[in-house]
Enzyme design. Structure first.
Site, PDB file in Angstrom:
ATOM      1  N   ASP A  76       0.813  -1.213   0.000  1.00 60.54           N
ATOM      2  CA  ASP A  76       0.000   0.000   0.000  1.00 60.54           C
ATOM      3  C   ASP A  76       0.844   1.259   0.000  1.00 60.54           C
ATOM      4  O   ASP A  76       2.040   1.249   0.303  1.00 60.54           O
ATOM      5  CB  ASP A  76      -0.939   0.012   1.208  1.00 60.54           C
ATOM      6  CG  ASP A  76      -0.185  -0.082   2.537  1.00 60.54           C
ATOM      7  OD1 ASP A  76       0.791  -0.860   2.614  1.00 60.54           O
ATOM      8  OD2 ASP A  76      -0.572   0.624   3.496  1.00 60.54           O
ATOM      9  N   GLU A 133      -0.597  -1.823   5.262  1.00 63.97           N
ATOM     10  CA  GLU A 133       0.352  -1.758   6.381  1.00 63.97           C
ATOM     11  C   GLU A 133       0.270  -0.423   7.099  1.00 63.97           C
ATOM     12  O   GLU A 133       0.454  -0.351   8.311  1.00 63.97           O
ATOM     13  CB  GLU A 133       1.776  -2.006   5.875  1.00 63.97           C
ATOM     14  CG  GLU A 133       2.822  -2.126   6.973  1.00 63.97           C
ATOM     15  CD  GLU A 133       3.326  -0.804   7.522  1.00 63.97           C
ATOM     16  OE1 GLU A 133       3.624  -0.726   8.732  1.00 63.97           O
ATOM     17  OE2 GLU A 133       3.407   0.166   6.728  1.00 63.97           O
TER      18      GLU A 133
END
Length: 383
Positions: A76, A133
């Protein structure tokens, strides 16, 4: 380096991921591209994991049955507006790969390709492409969905690029690597009035300012000197006029530490400080205190084996064992709570912009080193 995995191919993949950043649980394009790259090599995988965008792939060695290990990359991006103007800069306004997850994804894909080309090991390697994350705990979601039951593995490993370390340097910690991560929002409610007549109201701004100072004493005067903790107020929202004392104020921030008992103590004292300050000023207080990530701890034995692998690699000229852990946090901690393993840092360059900085960019010179580390680790642990 593999004959099919070249620095140019790694750069091409990395730049594509960087140009199309997606944030937590929205990594649809990223996930689809990961699956496409894996499928091009005939690598088996399961998609739609971790809230919908996670991918787990695997490669079996040619030496027969054996142990299974997991290698993890986060996929991400962040809600950051990129300040770079190179050709592969973000094409999505307000979003940016400011932490190098584009590079982490690229290195793991490269390792998957290299290990399919030469699967000279026993057992199985799982490649874990984890969403969310940054702040949202995609690692926790994958664990709760049954990651380790569905894909049995004896150990799990992670890598993060690290600005300030030279390319070719690595850091390995025997135990603590990253801190636990809590966040808080405090709302103080009083009685608004004309700014020229503060005695007619209940001043939430004054109370909030005093509270910010009071909170610092919890760390500086109550936390044992041999333990590390940080309590930071990062947002302060109040008022919208020069001559009006606002009725409410909102404070937000974060708390970081390593020790679980200290973590509970900090939360307790935080709540007491807010309550006492509100009482003193005659205010109402509400607290939203969330425990997000646990601290990240390596298993010493596994950390040592990772260090041994790094020290034998031609692309690594220095392995640091003396660096202090970071007060930043990492949801790989949820995986290390379930399985032994280790999380290491690889240098992104002495002059690299800091992580989460709008000028940051993953160093493409690091990608081949990361691929080399992953493949050397597999062949050492499963060889």
């Amino acid at each position: 380096m593999s004959t099919i995995i070249t620095p140019d191919l790694l750069r091409e993949w990395r730049h594509e991921f960087h140009s199309h950043p997606e944030t937590a649980f929205e990594e649809q394009r990223t996930s689809a591209r990961i699956a496409e790259i894996l499928a091009a090599r005939g690598i088996e995988m399961v998609t739609g994991l971790g809230g919908g965008t996670g991918v787990v792939a695997w490669v079996d060695g040619l030496r027969g049955s054996g142990s299974a290990i997991g290698l993890r990359a986060d996929i991400d991006a962040l809600d950051v507006t990129e300040a770079n103007h190179f050709a592969h800069a973000s094409r999505t306004p307000g979003k940016m790969h400011a932490c190098g997850h584009d590079g982490h994804t690229t290195m793991l894909l490269g390792a998957a390709y290299a290990l399919t080309e030469n699967p000279d090991f026993a057992g199985r390697v799982y490649f874990i492409f984890q969403p969310a994350e940054e702040n949202e705990g995609g690692g926790r979601v994958m664990v709760e969905e049954g990651l380790f039951e569905r894909f049995p593995m004896e150990a799990v490993y992670g890598v993060h690029n690290w600005p300030g370390l030279e390319v070719g340097e690595a850091a390995v910690h025997d135990s603590a690597v990253m801190a636990a991560f809590d966040v808080f929002t405090v709302k103080l409610s009083g009685y608004g009035c004309h700014a020229a007549m503060p005695h007619l109201g209940k001043d939430v701004v004054l109370a909030a300012c005093q509270l910010v100072n009071q909170l610092q004493g919890i760390v500086s005067r109550e936390t044992p000197a041999h333990q590390t903790a940080v309590m930071s107020v990062t947002q302060f929202h109040a008022g919208d006029a020069y001559n009006v004392m606002p009725e409410t104020v909102e404070l937000c921030g974060t708390v970081r530490c390593f020790d679980a008992e200290l973590r509970d103590q900090l939360e307790e004292r935080f709540r007491q400080a807010v309550a006492s300050m509100a009482t003193f000023h005659g205010l109402e207080a509400s607290i939203d205190y969330q425990s997000r990530y646990p601290a990240t701890f390596n298993t010493p034995e596994h950390a040592s084996r990772c260090a041994d692998v790094l020290e034998s690699m031609p692309g690594i000229h220095r392995v640091r064992r003396d660096l202090p852990p970071s007060m930043a946090s990492e949801d790989f901690a949820f995986m290390l709570q379930q399985r032994p393993g280790a999380y290491i840092w690889l240098g992104n360059g002495k002059d690299s912009a800091a992580l989460h900085n709008p000028h940051y960019d993953f160093n493409d010179e690091l990608a081949p080193i990361g691929v080399g580390y992953w493949t050397a680790l597999v062949r050492t642990l499963l060889g």
